[in-house]
Motif scaffolding. Structure first.
Motif, PDB file in Angstrom:
ATOM      1  N   PHE A 106      -1.255  14.608  -3.450  1.00 14.68           N
ATOM      2  CA  PHE A 106      -0.833  13.601  -2.570  1.00 14.68           C
ATOM      3  C   PHE A 106       0.541  14.186  -2.387  1.00 14.68           C
ATOM      4  CE2 PHE A 106       1.622  10.313  -0.666  1.00 14.68           C
ATOM      5  CZ  PHE A 106       0.612   9.837   0.170  1.00 14.68           C
ATOM      6  N   GLU A 107       0.950  14.996  -1.554  1.00 14.60           N
ATOM      7  CA  GLU A 107       2.521  15.237  -1.571  1.00 14.60           C
ATOM      8  C   GLU A 107       2.891  15.784   0.027  1.00 14.60           C
ATOM      9  OE1 GLU A 107       2.214  19.088  -3.811  1.00 14.60           O
ATOM     10  OE2 GLU A 107       0.938  20.033  -2.145  1.00 14.60           O
ATOM     11  N   LYS A 108       4.238  15.775   0.095  1.00 12.87           N
ATOM     12  CA  LYS A 108       4.938  15.948   1.125  1.00 12.87           C
ATOM     13  C   LYS A 108       5.119  17.481   1.086  1.00 12.87           C
ATOM     14  CE  LYS A 108       6.815  11.501   1.889  1.00 12.87           C
ATOM     15  NZ  LYS A 108       8.130  10.574   1.820  1.00 12.87           N
ATOM     16  N   TYR A 128       2.174  15.212   5.278  1.00 14.01           N
ATOM     17  CA  TYR A 128       1.501  14.642   3.929  1.00 14.01           C
ATOM     18  C   TYR A 128       0.204  15.778   3.906  1.00 14.01           C
ATOM     19  CZ  TYR A 128       3.503  10.059   4.504  1.00 14.01           C
ATOM     20  OH  TYR A 128       4.396   8.860   4.513  1.00 14.01           O
ATOM     21  N   VAL A 150       4.447  12.990   8.468  1.00 13.46           N
ATOM     22  CA  VAL A 150       5.327  12.008   7.633  1.00 13.46           C
ATOM     23  C   VAL A 150       6.127  10.844   8.749  1.00 13.46           C
ATOM     24  CG1 VAL A 150       7.365  11.435   6.082  1.00 13.46           C
ATOM     25  CG2 VAL A 150       5.408  13.308   5.642  1.00 13.46           C
ATOM     26  N   ASP A 155       5.258   5.162   5.561  1.00 15.32           N
ATOM     27  CA  ASP A 155       4.972   4.598   4.390  1.00 15.32           C
ATOM     28  C   ASP A 155       3.659   4.842   3.653  1.00 15.32           C
ATOM     29  OD1 ASP A 155       3.801   3.027   6.034  1.00 15.32           O
ATOM     30  OD2 ASP A 155       4.878   1.165   5.951  1.00 15.32           O
ATOM     31  N   LEU A 156       2.870   5.724   4.180  1.00 20.35           N
ATOM     32  CA  LEU A 156       1.684   5.987   3.583  1.00 20.35           C
ATOM     33  C   LEU A 156       1.726   6.317   2.243  1.00 20.35           C
ATOM     34  CD1 LEU A 156      -1.489   6.593   4.117  1.00 20.35           C
ATOM     35  CD2 LEU A 156      -0.660   9.003   4.666  1.00 20.35           C
ATOM     36  N   ASN A 157       0.921   5.841   1.348  1.00 20.35           N
ATOM     37  CA  ASN A 157       1.027   5.984  -0.153  1.00 20.35           C
ATOM     38  C   ASN A 157      -0.434   6.466  -0.607  1.00 20.35           C
ATOM     39  OD1 ASN A 157      -0.437   3.511  -0.388  1.00 20.35           O
ATOM     40  ND2 ASN A 157       1.535   2.530  -0.210  1.00 20.35           N
ATOM     41  N   GLU A 158      -0.227   6.785  -2.128  1.00 21.86           N
ATOM     42  CA  GLU A 158      -1.586   7.126  -2.667  1.00 21.86           C
ATOM     43  C   GLU A 158      -2.390   6.130  -2.754  1.00 21.86           C
ATOM     44  OE1 GLU A 158      -0.802   8.740  -6.527  1.00 21.86           O
ATOM     45  OE2 GLU A 158       0.802   9.899  -5.825  1.00 21.86           O
ATOM     46  N   GLN A 159      -1.998   4.609  -2.964  1.00 23.57           N
ATOM     47  CA  GLN A 159      -3.006   3.608  -2.979  1.00 23.57           C
ATOM     48  C   GLN A 159      -3.918   3.619  -1.464  1.00 23.57           C
ATOM     49  OE1 GLN A 159      -3.207   1.845  -5.554  1.00 23.57           O
ATOM     50  NE2 GLN A 159      -4.689   0.274  -4.729  1.00 23.57           N
ATOM     51  N   TYR A 168      -6.912   2.319   7.079  1.00 26.07           N
ATOM     52  CA  TYR A 168      -5.261   2.134   6.815  1.00 26.07           C
ATOM     53  C   TYR A 168      -4.645   2.241   8.289  1.00 26.07           C
ATOM     54  CZ  TYR A 168      -0.531   3.348   5.743  1.00 26.07           C
ATOM     55  OH  TYR A 168       0.862   3.548   5.944  1.00 26.07           O
TER      56      TYR A 168
END
Ligand code: 16G
Length: 241
Positions: A106-108, A128, A150, A155-159, A168
């Motif tokens: 999970f990276e930008k 992302y 992005v 605010d997209l996140n790993e969770q 989502y």
């Protein structure tokens, strides 16, 4: 039993007989089927004929061979219709299976050229890169690499991507997903893919690229996926124009 007077080839009749017995659960998933010798005695045909039937069923993915052990009943392939635009989580739910994921990346990153073009973002815009192994009932089915802008989902996140990405987007972000363009190609598993999908190197893979758009036509994802060809088949109804 085989009918030697029938115009249907004997190996074909044996294939159908074995398929029927698998359907009736006389032979269950992972069961070893009788040896070529036993089958040739049961059907009163040559071992060559039995071998041809078994080879055809192995090629079809109904059976698999294990060197020195025997021939076994393979897991039934998942039939994935090509009509609806669905998510992996929905696809598994429809089949009564439980979807889960293992997040590998999970990276930008700055968008590679082909991704920025397909997402219609500026060249090298921040995107992302999300890589997940997708499981059905805890068994690996596919490796997916998603690219999303992005700017669109700051605010997209790993969770969020541990669960369903589509959920989502639709439930949390209240964005309607509209359509996608999808290309499916045949490839084979390299060492990395084989290890992640728990299959031998060189196994058949269905390589899929999907570009999806929101209902207003804005592209929101480019996804490159590798599906296990021994577990998946894509089906569609087609009409003569
Ligand atoms: C499917 C899609 C993928 C999408 C994902 C969302 C294909 C080839 N790919 O796997 O493009 O990102 O579903 O699934 O069908 P999720 O909502 O369960 O995260």
């Amino acid at each position: 039993m085989v009918d030697k007077q029938s115009p249907l080839p004997i190996y074909y009749q044996i294939e159908e007989d074995l398929k029927q017995r698998i359907k009736n659960k006389e032979f269950k998933t992972f069961d070893m089927i009788p040896s070529e010798r036993e089958l040739s005695e049961t059907f009163e045909v040559s071992r060559m004929t039995v071998r041809q039937a078994i080879t055809n069923l192995v090629n079809e993915g109904v059976l698999y061979r294990e060197k020195g052990r025997g021939t076994f009943v393979a897991e039934e392939k998942i039939e994935q219709p090509l009509q609806g635009l669905t998510s992996f989580t929905e696809d598994m739910k429809t089949r009564g299976m439980e979807a889960s994921s293992k997040l590998l990346t999970f990276e930008k990153v700055s968008a590679p050229y082909d991704i920025s073009r397909k997402l219609e973002t500026k060249e090298e815009a921040s995107v992302y890169k999300i890589q997940r192994i997708r499981y059905a009932d805890k068994k690996p089915m596919a490796i997916e690499t998603n690219f999303l802008s992005v700017d669109m989902f700051p605010d997209l996140n790993e969770q969020a991507v541990h669960g369903s990405l589509y959920s989502y987007i639709e439930k949390m972000k209240k964005q309607a997903i509209g359509k996608a363009h999808q290309v499916i190609e045949a490839t084979t598993a390299d060492e990395n893919q084989a290890a992640l999908l728990d299959i031998p190197v060189g196994s058949a893979i269905l390589s899929i690229e999907r570009h999806s758009c929101l209902a207003d036509g804005t592209p929101f994802e480019v996804v490159k996926s590798s599906y296990r060809a021994d577990r998946y088949k894509f089906i569609s109804d087609i009409y003569r124009m």
